[in-house]
Design an enzyme around this catalytic site. Structure first.
Site, PDB file in Angstrom:
ATOM      1  N   LYS A 186      46.653  49.400  36.225  1.00 37.33           N
ATOM      2  CA  LYS A 186      47.704  49.481  37.235  1.00 37.33           C
ATOM      3  C   LYS A 186      49.082  49.274  36.594  1.00 37.33           C
ATOM      4  CE  LYS A 186      43.896  49.775  39.519  1.00 37.33           C
ATOM      5  NZ  LYS A 186      43.248  48.660  40.160  1.00 37.33           N
ATOM      6  N   ARG A 199      34.523  46.764  17.391  1.00 35.85           N
ATOM      7  CA  ARG A 199      34.200  46.068  18.642  1.00 35.85           C
ATOM      8  C   ARG A 199      34.651  44.612  18.586  1.00 35.85           C
ATOM      9  NH1 ARG A 199      29.551  43.921  18.755  1.00 35.85           N
ATOM     10  NH2 ARG A 199      28.390  45.732  18.043  1.00 35.85           N
ATOM     11  N   TYR A 227      39.896  42.526  45.819  1.00 40.33           N
ATOM     12  CA  TYR A 227      39.713  43.927  45.431  1.00 40.33           C
ATOM     13  C   TYR A 227      38.258  44.344  45.721  1.00 40.33           C
ATOM     14  CZ  TYR A 227      39.224  47.936  42.344  1.00 40.33           C
ATOM     15  OH  TYR A 227      38.960  49.174  41.839  1.00 40.33           O
ATOM     16  N   ASP A 283      43.826  36.846  39.966  1.00 45.98           N
ATOM     17  CA  ASP A 283      43.973  38.270  39.696  1.00 45.98           C
ATOM     18  C   ASP A 283      45.428  38.635  40.029  1.00 45.98           C
ATOM     19  OD1 ASP A 283      44.080  41.054  39.788  1.00 45.98           O
ATOM     20  OD2 ASP A 283      42.024  41.249  40.526  1.00 45.98           O
TER      21      ASP A 283
HETATM   22  C1  LIG Z   1      41.938  48.079  40.233  1.00 44.66           C
HETATM   23  C2  LIG Z   1      41.780  46.618  40.416  1.00 44.66           C
HETATM   24  C3  LIG Z   1      40.750  45.906  39.782  1.00 44.66           C
HETATM   25  C4  LIG Z   1      39.686  46.602  38.948  1.00 44.66           C
HETATM   26  O1  LIG Z   1      40.232  47.168  37.806  1.00 44.66           O
HETATM   27  P1  LIG Z   1      39.612  48.493  37.091  1.00 44.66           P
HETATM   28  O2  LIG Z   1      40.511  48.634  35.914  1.00 44.66           O
HETATM   29  O3  LIG Z   1      39.683  49.601  38.077  1.00 44.66           O
HETATM   30  O4  LIG Z   1      38.203  48.158  36.746  1.00 44.66           O
HETATM   31  C5  LIG Z   1      40.691  44.539  39.979  1.00 44.66           C
HETATM   32  N1  LIG Z   1      41.575  43.904  40.766  1.00 44.66           N
HETATM   33  C6  LIG Z   1      42.569  44.545  41.390  1.00 44.66           C
HETATM   34  C7  LIG Z   1      43.513  43.785  42.259  1.00 44.66           C
HETATM   35  C8  LIG Z   1      42.709  45.920  41.247  1.00 44.66           C
HETATM   36  O5  LIG Z   1      43.684  46.557  41.892  1.00 44.66           O
END
Ligand SMILES: *Cc1c(COP(=O)(O)O)cnc(C)c1O
Length: 418
Positions: free
Chosen positions: A214, A65, A117, A189
């Site tokens: 993603k 961890r 998001y 982000d």
């Molecule tokens: C999917 C997404 C998140 C969250 O990520 P997870 O891996 O699903 O927890 C945050 N910001 C954006 C822009 C996203 O597309």
């Protein structure tokens, strides 16, 4: 005063990389195995590491961890691609967001762009409040920022550029300049563009975050997140929380995401080519009300894309308003043959969804529509299939969703005007 205050003193920046993006993507954080010579790192599944004496571990690691070789290597690779000195990986993008918000003292105030998001919005409104952190949302942060800052209390500005799902852009430098005058940190982000197309730290952001799920992993088979930054204060604070909260990814997921990252530049380029072809076809269609794609000259923030994105690239994401309302949007999603109807984005396969009923259903309708997320908005994630096949798929689905019902008079929608 919070833990963040020191980090506002401009931290040293990452040394400018000797190599270019593709070379770094393949080689950063990818040492050959010193014992076997293996070119690809082994997956290190051990949760614990032997010690030769009390508190004398053989190598760098004690317990998985707190740190393990696969996570370290992945973090090094992301840091290198985001022009950061440090990166920390988490078990999801959401866990990354949560850990950063957890680092704020109770009583802190955050300003966020409105169309974040959906999960980030949910965390800000339903979880952060529970430990005394308040979030104000702004639909036009560059204009409102100075007014929304509460001197002494505002600790963080949260930006998504491009925003989800309307693909509007924020001038990161403009917001960071004002934020830094008040000693406030800026988080971007960068999930929608990936580090190949945009590097927020180069434009003044203090932290860049990704849902690795993603584009960085890119193959729709890993859930993970990462944050990258330059400040030593942040490194101490966030790595402490990474270990203390324990929302960490498995070594296997780190290994998979690292493998995906090695082809990020190829995938991001191809997705941009495909999204551009699809956006142009949509823009030329009489069955479409409006197209949101930062790669188009018609995009209201195109001037930001040209200075903030690599070569002004638009990325693989776009959205558009279809004529015929929610019914047409739903028929469209049911009619595509190459695009799969599913949430998520950034994978090699193309996806389609209706944000108002799927990814953004949790946001109240009024707030949603104020941010441009109407019921007839369709979001596309373009993968790396062939552009001509994607374009043809979109055109045939528009025909089925808008034109045929109008001819048959069977759709029950009165008027296609909006
Ligand atoms: C999917 C997404 C998140 C969250 O990520 P997870 O891996 O699903 O927890 C945050 N910001 C954006 C822009 C996203 O597309």
């Amino acid at each position: 005063m919070t833990q963040f205050d020191k980090s506002i003193e401009t931290p040293p920046r990452a040394p400018s990389p000797v190599h270019r993006f593709g070379t770094l993507a393949v080689h950063a954080g990818s040492p050959h195995d010193p014992v076997t010579g293996a070119v690809i790192e082994p997956i290190s599944l051990s949760t614990t590491f032997a010690q030769t004496g009390v508190s004398q571990p053989v190598g760098l690691y004690e317990y998985s961890r707190s740190g393990n070789p696969n996570r370290d290597n992945f973090e090094k690779a992301v840091a290198s691609l985001e022009h950061a000195r440090y990166a920390l990986a988490f078990s999801s993008g959401s866990a990354t967001t949560a850990t950063i918000l957890q680092s704020l003292a109770s009583g802190s105030h955050v300003v966020s762009v409105s169309d974040v998001y959906g999960g980030t919005h949910r965390y800000f409104t339903k979880v952060a409040a529970a430990h005394g952190v308040q979030v104000t949302f702004s639909p036009s942060i560059e204009i409102d920022i100075a007014e929304l800052i509460r001197p002494g209390d505002t600790k963080l500005i949260w930006i998504e550029s491009p925003s989800n799902p309307t693909l509007s852009l924020v001038d990161i430098r403009a917001v960071a300049t004002i934020a830094h005058q008040h000693g406030i940190m800026v988080v971007v982000d960068n999930t929608f563009l990936s580090p190949y197309i945009q590097n927020p730290l180069d434009h003044g952001a203090d932290i860049v975050v990704h849902s690795v799920t993603k584009y960085i992993n890119g193959h729709s088979d890993v859930l993970m997140g990462v944050a990258a930054f330059n400040s030593d204060t942040l490194k101490d604070r966030l790595s402490f929380l990474q270990n203390a909260i324990g929302a960490v990814p498995s070594p296997f997921d780190c290994w998979l995401a690292h493998r995906g990252l090695k082809t990020l530049h190829l995938r991001a380029r191809e997705a941009t080519v495909n999204a551009t072809a699809v956006a142009l076809a949509l823009e030329a269609s009489p069955n479409v009300i409006a197209v949101n794609y930062p790669g188009l000259n018609s995009h209201p923030h195109r001037y930001i894309a040209t200075k903030q994105h690599r070569k002004g690239m638009g990325g693989g994401m776009l959205s558009f308003r279809i004529k015929g309302g929610i019914e047409a949007a739903e028929r469209f999603c049911a009619s595509t043959q190459v695009f799969t109807l599913a949430e998520s984005l950034g994978g090699v396969e193309s996806l389609v969804e209706v944000p108002s009923s799927m990814t953004h259903a949790g946001i109240p309708k009024e707030q949603r529509e104020a941010a441009g997320v109407f019921d007839d908005l369709v979001r596309l994630s373009c993968g790396i299939e062939d552009a001509e096949d994607l374009r043809a798929d979109i055109l045939q689905a528009l025909e089925k969703a808008v034109v045929l019902p109008k001819i048959n008079g069977s759709n029950g929608v009165n008027g296609f005007s909006s």
